[in-house]
Write an enzyme that holds these catalytic residues in place. Structure first.
Site, mmCIF file in Angstrom:
data_model
loop_
_atom_site.group_PDB
_atom_site.id
_atom_site.type_symbol
_atom_site.label_atom_id
_atom_site.label_comp_id
_atom_site.label_asym_id
_atom_site.label_seq_id
_atom_site.Cartn_x
_atom_site.Cartn_y
_atom_site.Cartn_z
ATOM 1 N N GLY A 58 0.848 -1.288 0.108
ATOM 2 C CA GLY A 58 0.189 0.083 -0.013
ATOM 3 C C GLY A 58 1.181 1.457 0.105
ATOM 4 O O GLY A 58 1.915 1.286 -0.351
ATOM 5 N N GLY A 59 0.280 2.241 0.545
ATOM 6 C CA GLY A 59 0.952 3.494 0.524
ATOM 7 C C GLY A 59 2.492 3.609 1.244
ATOM 8 O O GLY A 59 3.071 4.327 1.210
ATOM 9 N N GLY A 69 24.275 11.394 -29.321
ATOM 10 C CA GLY A 69 23.728 12.129 -27.997
ATOM 11 C C GLY A 69 24.304 11.248 -26.806
ATOM 12 O O GLY A 69 24.472 11.923 -25.922
ATOM 13 N N ALA A 70 24.584 9.952 -26.980
ATOM 14 C CA ALA A 70 25.040 9.064 -26.000
ATOM 15 C C ALA A 70 26.544 9.770 -25.354
ATOM 16 O O ALA A 70 26.757 9.604 -24.333
ATOM 17 C CB ALA A 70 25.095 7.595 -26.023
HETATM 18 C C1 HXC Z 1 -3.737 -3.613 11.978
HETATM 19 C C2 HXC Z 1 -2.744 -5.432 11.431
HETATM 20 C C3 HXC Z 1 -2.332 -4.941 9.869
HETATM 21 C C4 HXC Z 1 -2.852 -3.731 9.472
HETATM 22 C C5 HXC Z 1 -1.621 -6.900 10.103
HETATM 23 N N1 HXC Z 1 -1.952 -6.740 11.223
HETATM 24 N N2 HXC Z 1 -1.591 -5.873 9.351
HETATM 25 N N3 HXC Z 1 -3.266 -4.777 12.294
HETATM 26 N N4 HXC Z 1 -3.401 -3.037 10.717
HETATM 27 N N5 HXC Z 1 -2.623 -2.894 8.609
HETATM 28 C C6 HXC Z 1 -2.166 -7.798 12.408
HETATM 29 C C7 HXC Z 1 -2.947 -8.732 12.154
HETATM 30 O O1 HXC Z 1 -4.643 -8.487 12.277
HETATM 31 C C8 HXC Z 1 -2.498 -9.730 12.939
HETATM 32 O O2 HXC Z 1 -3.023 -9.652 14.424
HETATM 33 C C9 HXC Z 1 -1.105 -9.441 12.835
HETATM 34 O O3 HXC Z 1 -0.844 -8.221 12.531
HETATM 35 C C10 HXC Z 1 -0.257 -10.487 12.150
HETATM 36 O O4 HXC Z 1 -0.727 -10.466 10.617
HETATM 37 P P1 HXC Z 1 -1.237 -11.901 10.154
HETATM 38 O O5 HXC Z 1 -2.203 -11.335 9.111
HETATM 39 O O6 HXC Z 1 -1.599 -12.899 10.974
HETATM 40 O O7 HXC Z 1 0.218 -12.118 9.407
HETATM 41 P P2 HXC Z 1 0.304 -12.865 7.953
HETATM 42 O O8 HXC Z 1 -0.325 -14.202 7.791
HETATM 43 O O9 HXC Z 1 1.953 -13.026 8.149
HETATM 44 O O10 HXC Z 1 0.147 -11.784 6.922
HETATM 45 C C11 HXC Z 1 0.724 -10.598 6.765
HETATM 46 C C12 HXC Z 1 0.037 -9.409 6.140
HETATM 47 C C13 HXC Z 1 -1.511 -9.392 6.196
HETATM 48 C C14 HXC Z 1 -0.036 -10.012 4.593
HETATM 49 C C15 HXC Z 1 0.701 -8.309 6.073
HETATM 50 O O11 HXC Z 1 -1.691 -9.137 7.850
HETATM 51 C C16 HXC Z 1 -2.322 -8.351 5.587
HETATM 52 O O12 HXC Z 1 -2.439 -8.503 4.619
HETATM 53 N N6 HXC Z 1 -2.396 -7.257 6.357
HETATM 54 C C17 HXC Z 1 -3.089 -6.010 5.703
HETATM 55 C C18 HXC Z 1 -2.130 -5.244 4.893
HETATM 56 C C19 HXC Z 1 -2.975 -4.150 4.284
HETATM 57 O O13 HXC Z 1 -3.719 -4.201 3.347
HETATM 58 N N7 HXC Z 1 -2.523 -2.824 4.686
HETATM 59 C C20 HXC Z 1 -3.070 -1.926 4.428
HETATM 60 C C21 HXC Z 1 -2.212 -1.069 3.494
HETATM 61 S S1 HXC Z 1 -2.725 0.326 2.890
HETATM 62 P P3 HXC Z 1 -3.249 -10.713 15.255
HETATM 63 O O14 HXC Z 1 -3.721 -9.905 16.731
HETATM 64 O O15 HXC Z 1 -4.017 -11.721 15.127
HETATM 65 O O16 HXC Z 1 -1.782 -11.226 15.660
HETATM 66 C C22 HXC Z 1 -1.665 1.257 3.578
HETATM 67 C C23 HXC Z 1 -2.073 2.593 3.538
HETATM 68 C C24 HXC Z 1 -1.045 3.733 3.700
HETATM 69 O O17 HXC Z 1 -0.997 1.000 4.339
HETATM 70 C C25 HXC Z 1 -1.151 4.997 3.176
HETATM 71 C C26 HXC Z 1 -0.016 5.622 3.457
HETATM 72 C C27 HXC Z 1 -0.204 6.945 2.684
#
Ligand code: HXC
Length: 519
Positions: free
Chosen positions: A171-172, A406-407
């Site tokens: 993501g971001g 040019g290069a």
């Molecule tokens: C809150 C999160 C989290 C998140 C993971 N966790 N990502 N909690 N916010 N973004 C937590 C899970 O709930 C879990 O909690 C623990 O972290 C471990 O995650 P798992 O899923 O069990 O681990 P894994 O199977 O290894 O998978 C990892 C992962 C997956 C692929 C990263 O967790 C995932 O898809 N997370 C979401 C990714 C995502 O979409 N993020 C937002 C991106 S957008 P528990 O309590 O069960 O241990 C973004 C915007 C930023 O970031 C913008 C900036 C401009």
């Protein structure tokens, strides 16, 4: 509370913070072949040098009962320490705490080390392993990211910023690493993408794995997002330590000198015969680089991306230098969109951080064709041109063989304010190669010759005439565009002497708010 109890309380709290999200999370991390945030920091920094900040920080979110999921230090370990005795600031996201997801307070912790690094003029190294913005915190997590991005931008060109990816970076959140100077990825377990496989499938119907979408090798070979790939996390951290050795701590400093036992006047006889007789035959420009730099040591940047251009760090006479070289072994060393992007970014880093540039030229031109034009080779090539023309660090160019069109201009020619331009006797400096030039200049005459034998003879004559004039360095040297024609085996000595002479160089750009290079 008695004094001893207070100390015990402190030690207990420290112990709790050091456990991050708990033993289960640590075990899971290890099962996946990953290190924890603290293990990574320990390997990155000199032993015992780490000073930690904000161990007792906890998040402030109460949405979704989040007060029940609170960990000392939250999901990031921050502080400062040394690499080979030089101070660096570091943050390492802790996946064991809520997947290393970024909270408002984690952002505050990261911003604190970034701010202090800027004040003292020290590099910032970020070790990423995170599920992105902490979903439960909503806008506060996004605001936290934005605070970090803004600091990345303000720190750019002031202190070196290095990112390593050791897990998810999606993501971001990819944009903080993308705003830094160098991205390292460990070969296994690390990935970066804006949108994950599920979203890709929904939007485009494409089926793709995490690795194929944003794994280390994808970013090292195809997108160019990753500058370095380490076989393991340990190897990746060691590479970061090596890179730090070549770069200064900030834009007001020089890179550290490193004494060498390699004599500056070492002659390298192999270079006198490295250029093949046949101008279309390739050789490995990395052999030239290894032969001329201190102890043959070269830290290649973007080793697997746009291999027709080689860039990286080395030392010459103890001085850190940025080497840029066309690679005849890959696509004949031609410049294309990717090579231009790669070269421009590297040249700008070196210029921002006072690292002299040594350019080795053997380039037949820019790659022609619709593929390149549609991808904006005009813009990308202009980036490289801009980067060299803008750079005020010492610039030493050596033309080994071809330098066409040019290069020729782009590869740090004299008129782009290059300081010292040498050429080997094998250099050919011209608008284009002999066969292309003959086609253009004698096209009409060629059409009128029908006998193939006569045609071949005519072409050979005209090509010889052209080569006699341009397939040498002396025509350019006649105008002073080449400062000297040097014996190849003497290249190390001549380049080091040039760099020594240029050590006190001062050059500048006209006053402006900022440049508007063709992005
Ligand atoms: C809150 C999160 C989290 C998140 C993971 N966790 N990502 N909690 N916010 N973004 C937590 C899970 O709930 C879990 O909690 C623990 O972290 C471990 O995650 P798992 O899923 O069990 O681990 P894994 O199977 O290894 O998978 C990892 C992962 C997956 C692929 C990263 O967790 C995932 O898809 N997370 C979401 C990714 C995502 O979409 N993020 C937002 C991106 S957008 P528990 O309590 O069960 O241990 C973004 C915007 C930023 O970031 C913008 C900036 C401009």
């Amino acid at each position: 509370m008695a004094f001893e109890q207070k100390i015990k309380e402190l030690l207990d709290k420290r112990g709790e913070a050091r456990m991050g999200g708990g033993q289960k999370g640590i075990d899971k991390q290890h099962e996946q072949g990953k290190l924890t945030a603290r293990e990574r920091i320990a390997l990155l920094l000199d032993e015992g040098s780490f000073e930690e900040f904000d161990m007792f920080v906890t998040h402030r979110c109460t949405n979704f009962d989040m007060q029940k999921k609170s960990y000392l230090g939250d999901g990031v370990v921050t502080g400062y320490g040394t690499i080979n005795g030089r101070q660096v600031y570091v943050f390492a996201q802790d996946f064991t705490v809520l997947g290393g997801s970024l909270s408002e307070t984690m952002a505050l912790k990261i911003c604190k080390v970034m701010d202090q690094a800027m004040k003292v003029g020290a590099p910032v190294i970020g070790l990423n392993d995170s599920g992105g913005a902490r979903i439960q915190e909503g806008i506060n997590a996004l605001a936290g990211f934005a605070e970090i991005f803004e600091r990345n931008i303000l720190a750019s060109g002031v202190v070196p910023q290095i990112s390593a990816i050791f897990g998810p970076c999606a993501g971001g959140s990819v944009y903080s690493p993308a705003l830094t100077d160098f991205i390292f990825m460990s070969k296994e377990n690390s990935y970066m993408f804006l949108t994950g496989p599920k979203v890709v499938k929904t939007v485009t119907g494409e089926d793709v794995t995490v690795d194929k979408l944003g794994g280390a090798m994808v970013h090292a070979t195809k997108s160019g997002v990753a500058h370095f790939v380490g076989e393991t996390e340990e190897a990746t951290l060691e590479m970061i330590r090596e890179l730090v050795g070549y770069i200064p701590s900030n834009n007001f400093e020089e890179a550290p000198m490193m004494a060498t036992g390699d004599p500056i006047d070492r002659l390298e006889d192999s270079l006198n015969t490295i250029i093949p007789e046949n101008p279309n035959q390739a050789y490995d420009v990395k052999d030239v680089i290894h032969a001329i730099v201190d102890d043959g040591k070269f830290l290649e940047v973007h080793e697997k991306f746009a291999q027709n251009l080689v860039v990286g760090f080395a030392r010459m006479g103890g001085m850190s230098v940025g080497v840029v070289a066309n690679q005849p072994k890959a696509m004949a060393g031609v410049l294309d969109c990717n090579a231009s992007r790669k070269g421009a970014r590297f040249v700008r880093f070196c210029d921002a951080f006072n690292i002299p540039l040594v350019t080795l030229v053997d380039v037949p031109g820019f790659l022609p064709g619709t593929g390149q034009e549609y991808n904006g080779v005009i813009n990308h090539g202009a980036k490289m041109l801009y980067a060299y023309g803008e750079a005020t660090v010492p610039k030493v160019t050596v033309t080994l063989r071809k330098s066409y069109g040019g290069a020729h201009i782009v590869m740090s020619c004299k008129q782009l304010r290059s300081d010292i331009n040498y050429a080997w006797p094998t250099a050919q400096i011209a608008v284009m190669g002999a066969s292309g030039a003959t086609e253009v200049l004698h096209g009409r005459a060629l059409k009128e010759i029908t006998d193939p034998e006569e045609k071949a003879k005519f072409i050979a004559e005209k090509e010889k005439e052209y080569n006699d004039l341009f397939a040498n360095p002396y025509n350019a040297a006649k105008y002073g565009y080449i400062d000297d024609v040097i014996e190849p085996r003497n290249t190390r000595f001549r380049v080091i002497r040039a760099l020594q002479a240029l050590q006190t160089k001062k050059d500048s750009l006209p006053m402006k708010k900022h440049c508007n290079l063709p992005l």
